[in-house]
Design a protein around this motif. Structure first.
Motif, short mmCIF file in Angstrom:
data_model
loop_
_atom_site.label_atom_id
_atom_site.label_comp_id
_atom_site.label_asym_id
_atom_site.label_seq_id
_atom_site.Cartn_x
_atom_site.Cartn_y
_atom_site.Cartn_z
N ASN A 129 16.69 27.39 57.59
CA ASN A 129 15.88 28.62 57.60
C ASN A 129 14.78 28.48 58.53
N GLY A 130 14.98 27.23 59.67
CA GLY A 130 14.13 27.43 60.68
C GLY A 130 13.04 26.34 60.54
N PHE A 131 12.74 25.88 59.19
CA PHE A 131 11.70 24.77 58.99
C PHE A 131 11.85 23.39 59.81
N GLY A 132 13.25 23.03 60.11
CA GLY A 132 13.34 21.75 60.89
C GLY A 132 13.05 22.04 62.29
N THR A 133 13.45 23.43 62.80
CA THR A 133 13.15 23.53 63.90
C THR A 133 11.67 23.36 64.41
N LYS A 134 10.81 24.32 63.35
CA LYS A 134 9.58 24.23 63.70
C LYS A 134 8.83 22.79 63.52
N ILE A 135 9.35 21.99 62.86
CA ILE A 135 8.69 20.59 62.74
C ILE A 135 9.25 19.87 63.97
N LEU A 136 10.38 20.07 64.35
CA LEU A 136 10.81 19.08 65.62
C LEU A 136 10.35 19.76 66.73
N ARG A 137 9.99 20.75 66.88
CA ARG A 137 9.49 21.44 68.32
C ARG A 137 7.86 20.83 68.18
N HIS A 138 7.40 20.90 67.12
CA HIS A 138 6.07 20.33 67.05
C HIS A 138 5.91 18.93 67.34
N VAL A 139 6.99 17.99 66.98
CA VAL A 139 6.84 16.57 67.43
C VAL A 139 7.34 16.41 68.92
N LEU A 140 8.11 17.31 69.55
CA LEU A 140 8.59 17.40 70.74
C LEU A 140 7.23 17.82 71.74
N ASP A 141 6.58 18.92 71.28
CA ASP A 141 5.29 19.31 71.92
C ASP A 141 4.23 18.39 72.17
N TYR A 142 3.94 17.57 70.90
CA TYR A 142 2.94 16.66 70.81
C TYR A 142 3.23 15.47 71.44
N SER A 143 4.50 14.91 71.64
CA SER A 143 4.61 13.86 72.28
C SER A 143 4.61 14.37 73.94
N LYS A 144 4.95 15.49 74.30
CA LYS A 144 4.76 15.95 75.50
C LYS A 144 3.40 15.88 76.02
N THR A 145 2.24 16.17 75.15
CA THR A 145 0.71 16.16 75.44
C THR A 145 0.54 14.61 75.55
N LEU A 146 1.20 13.95 74.78
CA LEU A 146 1.02 12.46 75.05
C LEU A 146 1.68 11.73 76.17
N ASP A 147 2.38 12.48 76.91
CA ASP A 147 3.43 12.11 78.00
C ASP A 147 4.21 10.89 77.67
N ARG A 148 4.84 11.11 76.64
CA ARG A 148 5.89 10.13 76.01
C ARG A 148 7.02 10.80 75.59
N PRO A 149 8.28 10.05 75.98
CA PRO A 149 9.56 10.73 75.91
C PRO A 149 9.84 10.16 74.18
N VAL A 150 10.76 11.21 73.69
CA VAL A 150 11.16 11.09 72.30
C VAL A 150 12.26 10.21 72.19
N TYR A 151 12.35 9.39 71.59
CA TYR A 151 13.70 8.49 71.16
C TYR A 151 14.04 8.82 69.50
N LEU A 152 15.25 8.63 69.27
CA LEU A 152 15.79 8.38 67.97
C LEU A 152 17.23 8.12 67.81
N GLU A 153 17.55 8.00 66.53
CA GLU A 153 18.85 7.69 66.35
C GLU A 153 19.34 8.49 64.99
N THR A 154 20.46 8.76 65.10
CA THR A 154 21.06 9.54 63.83
C THR A 154 22.62 9.09 63.62
N SER A 155 22.86 9.12 62.33
CA SER A 155 24.14 8.94 61.91
C SER A 155 24.89 10.27 61.40
N THR A 156 24.29 11.50 61.53
CA THR A 156 24.71 12.63 61.02
C THR A 156 25.13 13.45 62.17
#
Length: 187
Positions: A129-156
Motif C-alpha cells: 500500500n506504499g508504506f514501505g516506499t515512503k519509509i525507504l524514500r525517507h531513509v534514502l533522502d535522510y542519508s543523502k542529506t548526510l552525504d552517505r550511501p546506503v548499504y543493505l543486504e536481503t535474502s528476500t
C-alpha cells in the motif's frame, strides 16, 4: 515519518517481528521461534537508537532502523546487549556461526562512512500500500542529506525489484548461508 523514541519500541519491534518472521536471514541467526526473533528486533532497536536512527511512519504501520557503523564504540551497555543476544537468541553453540556471518557481511562494506539499513518493515496487513516506499524514500533522502550511501543486504528475492526501483543496485550475491544473499547499495 518521524524519529522513533523509546515509547515507540514495542510498536517497531512488533512490526519487524511480523514482517521478518519467515525471513531466511533472520531465521539463520534467530531460528523460527517468535520469542527469539522478538529479542533480535529489541536488540536491533536498542543498537540503532544508540548508534543510528529508528524511523516510524506517523500512522505506525512502517519503520526502518539504520546504523552508522563508523560511530560504533565500545560501551558496557552494548556489551550487555550482545551478551543478552547470545543468551536469548543465538545460543552459545551458534556463536561461531553468528560471528562468521557478521564478519562475512562486514567484508562487503566500504571503508568510508555509510548508512546501513538494518531493517525496513511494514505491518503485513498494510503491505503493498506504499508504506514501505515512503519509509525507504525517507531513509534514502535522510542519508543523502548526510552525504552517505546506503548499504543493505536481503535474502528476500521478491524485494529486489522494489529496491532497484528506488535506486539501489546489487553489487554482490552470495550462497554462503545456504540461500541467496544479496548485497545492495545506492547507485
Amino acid at each position: 515519518m518521524r524519529k522513533a523514541t523509546q515509547n515507540d519500541r514495542e510498536k517497531v519491534v512488533t512490526i519487524l517481528l511480523k514482517a521478518f518472521k519467515k525471513n531466511k536471514s533472520v531465521n539463520y541467526i534467530a531460528g523460527k521461534e517468535e520469542e527469539k526473533i522478538r529479542y533480535l528486533m529489541e536488540y536491533s532497536f536498542e543498537n540503532c537508537i544508540n548508534m543510528g536512527e529508528v524511523f516510524i511512519s506517523e500512522d505506525g504501520n512502517a519503520c526502518a532502523m539504520i546504523q552508522f557503523q563508523d560511530k560504533k564504540k565500545f560501551s558496557w551497555k552494548s556489551t550487555y546487549l550482545d551478551i543478552k543476544l547470545i543468551l536469548k537468541t543465538i545460543g552459545l553453540g551458534n556463536i561461531p556461526k553468528a560471528l562468521s556471518r557478521e564478519s562475512f557481511i562486514k567484508k562487503h562494506y566500504p571503508k568510508d562512512p555509510f548508512t546501513y539499513l538494518w531493517f525496513v518493515g511494514v505491518s503485513p496487513e498494510k503491505q503493498k500500500n506504499g508504506f514501505g516506499t515512503k519509509i525507504l524514500r525517507h531513509v534514502l533522502d535522510y542519508s543523502k542529506t548526510l552525504d552517505r550511501p546506503v548499504y543493505l543486504e536481503t535474502s528476500t528475492e521478491s524485494n529486489l525489484p522494489w529496491y532497484r526501483k528506488h535506486g539501489l543496485e546489487i553489487y554482490t550475491v552470495s550462497e554462503k548461508f545456504g540461500f541467496p544473499f544479496y548485497f545492495l547499495k545506492t547507485a
